[in-house]
Design an enzyme around this catalytic site. Structure first.
Site, PDB file in Angstrom:
ATOM      1  N   GLU A 111      12.670  84.906  84.062  1.00 27.70           N
ATOM      2  CA  GLU A 111      12.283  86.166  83.434  1.00 27.70           C
ATOM      3  C   GLU A 111      10.779  86.385  83.444  1.00 27.70           C
ATOM      4  O   GLU A 111      10.012  85.431  83.328  1.00 27.70           O
ATOM      5  CB  GLU A 111      12.690  86.148  81.962  1.00 27.70           C
ATOM      6  CG  GLU A 111      14.110  85.822  81.727  1.00 27.70           C
ATOM      7  CD  GLU A 111      14.428  85.666  80.246  1.00 27.70           C
ATOM      8  OE1 GLU A 111      15.595  85.511  79.930  1.00 27.70           O
ATOM      9  OE2 GLU A 111      13.498  85.687  79.427  1.00 27.70           O
ATOM     10  N   CYS A 124       3.685  88.371  81.158  1.00 31.71           N
ATOM     11  CA  CYS A 124       4.059  87.061  80.643  1.00 31.71           C
ATOM     12  C   CYS A 124       4.862  86.363  81.745  1.00 31.71           C
ATOM     13  O   CYS A 124       5.949  86.816  82.114  1.00 31.71           O
ATOM     14  CB  CYS A 124       4.895  87.275  79.380  1.00 31.71           C
ATOM     15  SG  CYS A 124       5.417  85.770  78.598  1.00 31.71           S
ATOM     16  N   CYS A 131      12.975  74.119  80.636  1.00 31.21           N
ATOM     17  CA  CYS A 131      11.814  73.382  80.141  1.00 31.21           C
ATOM     18  C   CYS A 131      12.303  72.048  79.595  1.00 31.21           C
ATOM     19  O   CYS A 131      13.324  71.984  78.914  1.00 31.21           O
ATOM     20  CB  CYS A 131      11.117  74.174  79.037  1.00 31.21           C
ATOM     21  SG  CYS A 131       9.663  73.347  78.367  1.00 31.21           S
ATOM     22  N   CYS A 135      11.892  72.516  72.564  1.00 32.17           N
ATOM     23  CA  CYS A 135      11.560  72.912  71.193  1.00 32.17           C
ATOM     24  C   CYS A 135      12.805  73.475  70.506  1.00 32.17           C
ATOM     25  O   CYS A 135      13.627  74.155  71.131  1.00 32.17           O
ATOM     26  CB  CYS A 135      10.429  73.936  71.187  1.00 32.17           C
ATOM     27  SG  CYS A 135       8.917  73.241  71.882  1.00 32.17           S
ATOM     28  N   CYS A 138      13.645  77.426  70.634  1.00 32.81           N
ATOM     29  CA  CYS A 138      13.332  78.138  71.877  1.00 32.81           C
ATOM     30  C   CYS A 138      14.548  78.204  72.801  1.00 32.81           C
ATOM     31  O   CYS A 138      15.172  77.179  73.089  1.00 32.81           O
ATOM     32  CB  CYS A 138      12.176  77.428  72.578  1.00 32.81           C
ATOM     33  SG  CYS A 138      11.823  78.082  74.227  1.00 32.81           S
ATOM     34  N   CYS A 355      10.951  84.458  75.511  1.00 32.46           N
ATOM     35  CA  CYS A 355      11.230  83.733  76.741  1.00 32.46           C
ATOM     36  C   CYS A 355      12.603  83.082  76.724  1.00 32.46           C
ATOM     37  O   CYS A 355      13.010  82.471  75.754  1.00 32.46           O
ATOM     38  CB  CYS A 355      10.154  82.691  77.000  1.00 32.46           C
ATOM     39  SG  CYS A 355       9.819  81.637  75.594  1.00 32.46           S
TER      40      CYS A 355
HETATM   41  N1  SAH Z   1       5.844  76.162  76.934  1.00 29.24           N
HETATM   42  C1  SAH Z   1       4.652  76.791  76.510  1.00 29.24           C
HETATM   43  C2  SAH Z   1       4.559  78.257  76.917  1.00 29.24           C
HETATM   44  C3  SAH Z   1       5.798  79.086  76.876  1.00 29.24           C
HETATM   45  S1  SAH Z   1       6.445  79.479  75.294  1.00 29.24           S
HETATM   46  C4  SAH Z   1       4.468  76.651  75.017  1.00 29.24           C
HETATM   47  O1  SAH Z   1       5.393  76.231  74.349  1.00 29.24           O
HETATM   48  O2  SAH Z   1       3.366  76.944  74.554  1.00 29.24           O
HETATM   49  C5  SAH Z   1       5.301  80.688  74.653  1.00 29.24           C
HETATM   50  C6  SAH Z   1       5.250  80.743  73.138  1.00 29.24           C
HETATM   51  O3  SAH Z   1       6.460  81.292  72.597  1.00 29.24           O
HETATM   52  C7  SAH Z   1       5.084  79.366  72.525  1.00 29.24           C
HETATM   53  O4  SAH Z   1       4.135  79.405  71.493  1.00 29.24           O
HETATM   54  C8  SAH Z   1       6.477  79.116  71.990  1.00 29.24           C
HETATM   55  O5  SAH Z   1       6.479  78.137  70.995  1.00 29.24           O
HETATM   56  C9  SAH Z   1       6.878  80.478  71.524  1.00 29.24           C
HETATM   57  N2  SAH Z   1       8.325  80.655  71.300  1.00 29.24           N
HETATM   58  C10 SAH Z   1       9.357  80.078  71.927  1.00 29.24           C
HETATM   59  N3  SAH Z   1      10.541  80.500  71.421  1.00 29.24           N
HETATM   60  C11 SAH Z   1      10.229  81.397  70.470  1.00 29.24           C
HETATM   61  C12 SAH Z   1      11.007  82.194  69.578  1.00 29.24           C
HETATM   62  N4  SAH Z   1      12.330  82.147  69.595  1.00 29.24           N
HETATM   63  N5  SAH Z   1      10.351  82.996  68.703  1.00 29.24           N
HETATM   64  C13 SAH Z   1       8.989  83.037  68.687  1.00 29.24           C
HETATM   65  N6  SAH Z   1       8.217  82.320  69.499  1.00 29.24           N
HETATM   66  C14 SAH Z   1       8.815  81.501  70.380  1.00 29.24           C
HETATM   67 FE1  SF4 Z   2       9.300  74.606  76.485  1.00 30.42          FE
HETATM   68 FE2  SF4 Z   2      10.106  76.596  74.890  1.00 30.42          FE
HETATM   69 FE3  SF4 Z   2       8.889  74.452  73.858  1.00 30.42          FE
HETATM   70 FE4  SF4 Z   2       7.465  76.181  75.326  1.00 30.42          FE
HETATM   71  S1  SF4 Z   2       8.469  76.618  73.366  1.00 30.42           S
HETATM   72  S2  SF4 Z   2       7.435  73.934  75.450  1.00 30.42           S
HETATM   73  S3  SF4 Z   2       9.042  76.818  76.815  1.00 30.42           S
HETATM   74  S4  SF4 Z   2      10.878  74.464  74.904  1.00 30.42           S
END
Ligand code: SAH
Ligand code: SF4
Length: 367
Positions: A111, A124, A131, A135, A138, A355
């Site tokens: 995406e 973006c 990944c 997290c 996410c 994302c």
């Molecule tokens: N992997 C990298 C970049 C991609 S995620 C990282 O984690 O920084 C980009 C941002 O979106 C990160 O700060 C991540 O923690 C946040 N993010 C992921 N899932 C989310 C969600 N469901 N709601 C809000 N922020 C989210």
């Molecule tokens: Fe990976 Fe999502 Fe964590 Fe970013 S927020 S490091 S994309 S699992």
């Protein structure tokens, strides 16, 4: 048996299992020059090709009119433009947020989101399919890592967004590595990608308009500090202490908060650049007054800024977004402690623009 001959005009790369598709967008300008010379054409043709690709934003090598047909044919077969196939485009926020779901040559979905603001147009970009960090909140993390994207697959997303912006009378100005994936776990291709989009002969995106977001891969933060380009660094903190952060961002077990903060201090000392901290605010998880005060204590005295992102809830995950009053309260505690803080509502909630969310739905619908 003879090796089968591919048609010279094919736009899609030939992909065998496990092989990553490569194309014109994967080549830096010097690499393209070298290849064009090998093919028997003068090096200056590379700049002309780049101008078509990155200034005119053509979607087909056949449209590069001042390039000799023999060179166009050779490029079309061995360095094609069409690395990603758009599967679906959705828009939200009165057309100011445009999300594209792409399919890679080897069948993966990813995406890209374009966000139009009055003063800038930001894309973006995804850097991986899935990944490995995982997290807890996410959608991308749920799927694990399928594979890294190539530099060209990232460039293709930016070019696609630049086209979308231009169709609306806008030029693309900013890049954020905040789509699917952890850019510092795909470091070499991410840096190559940034070099290509930064090149003044092409898209010419200034380093200060490019933001790399990371969950905190400490050795790579040190590597980034040594890069010649002055990029923006965003660190996804989400919690001020190890106990909570390790449950939300599992890489914290390898690089705990104190170790991460030391790396960030080295980064700031080396670059003189302000670091952004991302903080996805979740009700009852990391939004208490005490947590806000701990966060302020952790960050006080550092050249930094906090972006609070009220959580985008993911269907299958239990985390929720706090009420607006709770979000403001958390932000005001940080501000009162002298920490520059903004609340950044993510765009495109109704099209699952956070994302990994659209991709997750597409897969669920297909299964
Ligand atoms: N992997 C990298 C970049 C991609 S995620 C990282 O984690 O920084 C980009 C941002 O979106 C990160 O700060 C991540 O923690 C946040 N993010 C992921 N899932 C989310 C969600 N469901 N709601 C809000 N922020 C989210
Ligand atoms: Fe990976 Fe999502 Fe964590 Fe970013 S927020 S490091 S994309 S699992």
């Amino acid at each position: 048996m003879d090796t089968p001959v591919l048609p010279r005009t094919t736009l899609r790369p030939a992909i065998s299992r496990g092989e990553r598709p490569r194309g014109l967008y994967d080549l830096t300008l010097p690499e393209l020059e070298a290849r064009i010379v090998e093919l028997g054409f003068p090096a200056y043709r590379a700049r002309q090709v780049w101008s078509w690709a990155y200034r005119q934003l053509v979607s087909d090598i056949a449209g590069m009119r001042n390039i000799p047909a023999a060179l166009r044919d050779a490029l079309a077969s061995e360095a094609p433009l069409a690395l990603l196939e758009p599967v679906r485009t959705l828009s939200a926020d009165d057309g100011e947020t445009i999300k594209t779901l792409y399919r890679t040559g080897d069948g993966h979905l990813l995406e890209t989101v374009l966000m139009l603001y009055p003063d800038r147009a930001t894309v973006c970009v995804s850097c991986q399919v899935g990944c490995a960090v995982g997290c807890a909140f996410c959608a991308t993390g749920l799927m694990g890592l399928a594979r890294n994207l190539s530099a060209g697959e990232m460039v293709a997303q930016v070019v696609g967004a630049a086209r979308e912006a231009r169709q609306r009378g806008r030029e693309l100005t900013n890049i954020v590595m905040m789509g699917m994936g952890e850019p510092l776990q795909n470091y070499a291709e991410t840096m190559k990608f940034i070099g290509i989009i930064h090149d003044p002969n092409g898209l010419d995106i200034g380093a200060r308009r490019i933001t790399v977001s990371t969950s905190g891969i400490v050795p790579k933060i040190d590597a980034l500090a040594e890069e010649p380009l002055q990029l923006n660094l965003a660190v996804s903190l989400h919690a001020p202490g190890d106990e909570l952060r390790s449950t939300l961002v599992p890489i914290n077990r390898r690089y705990p908060v104190a170790v991460l903060m030391e790396a960030i201090d080295r980064y700031i000392a080396k670059t003189g650049r302000r670091v952004s901290f991302e903080y996805a605010l979740m009700r009852g998880i990391n939004d208490s007054d005490e947590t806000a005060r701990d966060l302020a204590d952790l960050l006080r005295g550092r050249l930094c800024h906090v972006n609070i992102i009220p959580l985008n809830p993911v269907d299958v995950l239990p985390y929720e977004r706090p009420e607006p009053a709770g979000i403001e309260r958390f932000a005001s505690i940080l501000r009162a402690a002298g920490i520059p803080t903004t609340v950044r509502y993510s765009r495109g909630l109704e099209i699952d623009a956070a994302c990994g969310q659209l991709r997750a739905k597409e897969l669920a619908a297909a299964s």
